[in-house]
Enzyme design. Structure first.
Site, short mmCIF file in Angstrom:
data_model
loop_
_atom_site.label_atom_id
_atom_site.label_comp_id
_atom_site.label_asym_id
_atom_site.label_seq_id
_atom_site.Cartn_x
_atom_site.Cartn_y
_atom_site.Cartn_z
N CYS A 1 43.12 33.58 32.53
CA CYS A 1 41.90 33.49 31.73
C CYS A 1 41.92 32.19 30.93
O CYS A 1 42.86 31.92 30.20
CB CYS A 1 41.77 34.67 30.77
SG CYS A 1 40.36 34.44 29.66
N GLY B 1 33.00 30.51 44.34
CA GLY B 1 31.70 30.02 44.79
C GLY B 1 31.19 30.58 46.09
O GLY B 1 30.35 29.97 46.75
N GLY C 1 31.89 36.53 43.13
CA GLY C 1 31.79 36.57 41.67
C GLY C 1 30.44 36.15 41.16
O GLY C 1 29.51 36.96 41.05
N LYS D 1 46.50 36.97 39.85
CA LYS D 1 45.32 36.10 39.93
C LYS D 1 45.65 34.75 39.30
O LYS D 1 45.97 34.66 38.12
CB LYS D 1 44.11 36.74 39.24
CG LYS D 1 42.84 35.90 39.40
CD LYS D 1 41.59 36.66 39.04
CE LYS D 1 40.35 35.81 39.23
NZ LYS D 1 39.12 36.55 38.92
O1 RRO Z 1 36.66 36.82 29.62
C1 RRO Z 1 36.68 35.61 29.95
O2 RRO Z 1 36.33 34.71 29.19
C2 RRO Z 1 37.18 35.19 31.27
C3 RRO Z 1 38.30 35.72 31.87
BR1 RRO Z 1 39.25 37.17 31.17
C4 RRO Z 1 38.78 35.14 33.08
O3 RRO Z 1 39.79 35.54 33.67
N1 RRO Z 1 38.09 34.10 33.60
C5 RRO Z 1 36.99 33.61 33.01
O4 RRO Z 1 36.40 32.65 33.51
N2 RRO Z 1 36.54 34.16 31.86
#
Ligand code: RRO
Length: 293
Positions: A130, A245, A266, A166
């Site tokens: 993240c 993408g 996504g 991930k």
């Molecule tokens: O919650 C987020 O801001 C977030 C997460 Br956990 C993540 O794994 N990837 C992302 O782009 N945003």
């Protein structure tokens, strides 16, 4: 459709098209519009031990061929998830993979232990990528040693539950992290999470996000994701799930050709609720070679 059926680390799926964490909530909103039974698997929004409100708004910005997010791990916490969300997902004949995130290795391990007792949960996706939190998140997945420590602890606590690491693209060499995760016990890898980015408002001269930076997703990142999935799948011997993408069957097929065994959709979910179903149909045609390529 025998060609579409697949399996990732023992998780049996009707097709290789999963929905990506953070783009599908806990399925409720989408279930009003599409049949969730048709999906390969559902990956939940990241869950932490305690509930989180996330970062201050604005948290989403549209960019050319993509978007930036700075959600900051907003989620109901493990207790809220088990009490309010999991029973709804249990109704569907689709594997549920819970994405977990933590500020410490102990937090990841505790979440894995709790979720390993839930028969509805068929796998864990370990979010070491993240980009939007100060503690934990991507900082684990940028360091091969910390990656190995998180994955090893989760491996012990998750008992027999399959674990998918991930990975973040925000590293110099993603194969180093991939190897560390696999050596520590990851059954599969998913890649990529979002790419650290920024957008500036020329009126204020400041960031267009409430936080300074955010994670870039959508078609803008597909070539980078494809390159990284190729590199990873030619380095390690576990299944790789391609993310980045994907908006069409052709995109999904490109990831399969790069070495992915499955894919996750996504950002496309925000554009069209039926995107994953369309991608399944289109991919089926490619896999059955009804189309050129
Ligand atoms: O919650 C987020 O801001 C977030 C997460 Br956990 C993540 O794994 N990837 C992302 O782009 N945003």
């Amino acid at each position: 459709m025998p060609k579409l059926e697949t399996e990732i680390a023992g998780i049996k799926m009707k097709n290789p098209v999963m929905v990506a964490s953070g783009t599908f909530g806990f399925g409720k909103e989408y279930a009003e519009y599409i049949d969730l039974n048709k999906l390969g698997a559902i990956v939940t929004k990241s869950i932490t031990l305690k509930p989180r409100e996330g970062n201050p708004p604005p948290r989403l910005v549209e960019t050319p061929a993509g978007m930036l997010n700075s959600i900051g791990l907003e989620n109901p916490g493990i207790e809220g998830f088990l009490a309010e969300e999991l029973h709804f997902l249990a109704k569907f004949d689709t594997p549920i993979i819970v994405n977990i995130a933590g500020e410490s290795i102990e937090e990841y391990a505790e979440l894995a232990k709790i979720l390993s007792r839930e028969p509805t949960v068929k796998g864990l996706e370990i979010n070491i990528s993240c980009p939007n939190v100060k503690k934990g998140g991507m900082s684990f997945g940028m360091d091969p040693k910390l990656t190995a420590e998180v994955i090893a602890q989760v491996r012990k606590s998750a008992l027999s539950l399959p674990i998918i690491a991930k990975l973040t693209p925000n590293v110099t060499d993603i194969t180093v992290i991939a190897k560390a995760a696999v050596e520590a016990g990851a059954d599969a890898l998913s890649a990529i999470n979002t790419i650290l980015g920024m957008a500036i408002d020329i009126e204020t001269g400041k960031s267009r996000l409430g936080t300074l930076t955010g994670g870039l997703s959508g078609p803008a990142i597909k070539p980078i994701a494809l390159r990284m999935v190729y590199e990873i799948s030619h380095t390690v011997n576990v299944p790789v799930i391609g993310i980045g993408g994907i908006v069409s069957g052709q995109d999904a097929y490109e990831f399969i050709l790069a070495g992915a065994k499955a894919v996750q959709v996504g950002t496309a979910n925000f554009i069209d609720v039926e995107a994953p179903l369309k991608i399944i149909k289109e991919l089926e045609a490619y896999l059955n070679k009804d189309l050129p390529g």
